[in-house]
Design a protein around this motif. Structure first.
Motif, PDB file in Angstrom:
ATOM      1  N   ASN A 166       0.837  -1.185   0.000  1.00 23.18           N
ATOM      2  CA  ASN A 166       0.000   0.000   0.000  1.00 23.18           C
ATOM      3  C   ASN A 166       0.880   1.246   0.000  1.00 23.18           C
ATOM      4  OD1 ASN A 166      -2.058   1.791   0.251  1.00 23.18           O
ATOM      5  ND2 ASN A 166      -2.911   0.900   2.117  1.00 23.18           N
ATOM      6  N   ASP A 167       0.713   2.128  -0.996  1.00 24.30           N
ATOM      7  CA  ASP A 167       1.550   3.317  -1.134  1.00 24.30           C
ATOM      8  C   ASP A 167       0.918   4.573  -0.547  1.00 24.30           C
ATOM      9  OD1 ASP A 167       3.566   1.928  -2.357  1.00 24.30           O
ATOM     10  OD2 ASP A 167       2.846   2.340  -4.383  1.00 24.30           O
ATOM     11  N   THR A 168      -0.226   4.455   0.102  1.00 18.22           N
ATOM     12  CA  THR A 168      -0.845   5.641   0.686  1.00 18.22           C
ATOM     13  C   THR A 168      -0.102   6.034   1.954  1.00 18.22           C
ATOM     14  OG1 THR A 168      -2.417   4.327   1.933  1.00 18.22           O
ATOM     15  CG2 THR A 168      -3.129   5.091  -0.227  1.00 18.22           C
ATOM     16  N   ILE A 169       0.039   7.321   2.151  1.00 14.16           N
ATOM     17  CA  ILE A 169       0.741   7.844   3.321  1.00 14.16           C
ATOM     18  C   ILE A 169      -0.287   8.121   4.410  1.00 14.16           C
ATOM     19  CG2 ILE A 169       2.119   9.750   4.220  1.00 14.16           C
ATOM     20  CD1 ILE A 169       3.277  10.063   1.397  1.00 14.16           C
ATOM     21  N   ARG A 170      -0.050   7.576   5.579  1.00 13.39           N
ATOM     22  CA  ARG A 170      -0.949   7.776   6.706  1.00 13.39           C
ATOM     23  C   ARG A 170      -0.803   9.213   7.206  1.00 13.39           C
ATOM     24  NH1 ARG A 170      -0.781   4.663  12.479  1.00 13.39           N
ATOM     25  NH2 ARG A 170      -2.616   5.648  13.305  1.00 13.39           N
ATOM     26  N   THR A 171      -1.924   9.815   7.548  1.00 12.48           N
ATOM     27  CA  THR A 171      -1.938  11.174   8.077  1.00 12.48           C
ATOM     28  C   THR A 171      -2.475  11.141   9.498  1.00 12.48           C
ATOM     29  OG1 THR A 171      -2.321  12.057   5.868  1.00 12.48           O
ATOM     30  CG2 THR A 171      -2.776  13.513   7.698  1.00 12.48           C
ATOM     31  N   ALA A 197       1.815  14.200   7.805  1.00 13.18           N
ATOM     32  CA  ALA A 197       2.086  12.945   7.109  1.00 13.18           C
ATOM     33  C   ALA A 197       3.013  12.096   7.968  1.00 13.18           C
ATOM     34  CB  ALA A 197       2.720  13.222   5.755  1.00 13.18           C
ATOM     35  N   GLN A 236       5.627   9.920   7.947  1.00 17.39           N
ATOM     36  CA  GLN A 236       6.718   9.430   7.111  1.00 17.39           C
ATOM     37  C   GLN A 236       8.029   9.990   7.643  1.00 17.39           C
ATOM     38  OE1 GLN A 236       5.783  10.808   3.205  1.00 17.39           O
ATOM     39  NE2 GLN A 236       5.950  12.957   3.712  1.00 17.39           N
TER      40      GLN A 236
END
Length: 71
Positions: free
Chosen positions: A2-7, A18, A20
């Motif tokens: 999964n390439d979505t960045i958690r916020t 973000a 990251q």
């Protein structure tokens, strides 16, 4: 993968952050929010709620021996 960045939400001001490696102060949005939170902890602004102990209303610990007994 999964390439979505958690916020996440900055605990200090509520801005989105973000999650990251590039977000240097995560979960805070900035050094200012991080320092303000640290200052609140240091000044004991955050407290864990507790209830009064059962039994002794004087606040003493009944399990410890009296330090004045041997004097």
């Amino acid at each position: 993968m999964n390439d979505t960045i958690r916020t996440v939400t900055c605990p200090g001001c509520g801005k989105p952050v973000a999650w990251q490696a590039a977000s240097r102060y995560r979960p805070f949005c900035s050094a200012r929010c991080r320092q303000l939170d640290l200052g609140a902890w240091a000044s004991e602004a955050y407290r864990v709620p507790t209830s009064p102990p059962d039994g002794d209303s004087a606040g003493g610990d009944q399990h410890l021996p009296d330090s004045s007994a041997g004097r």
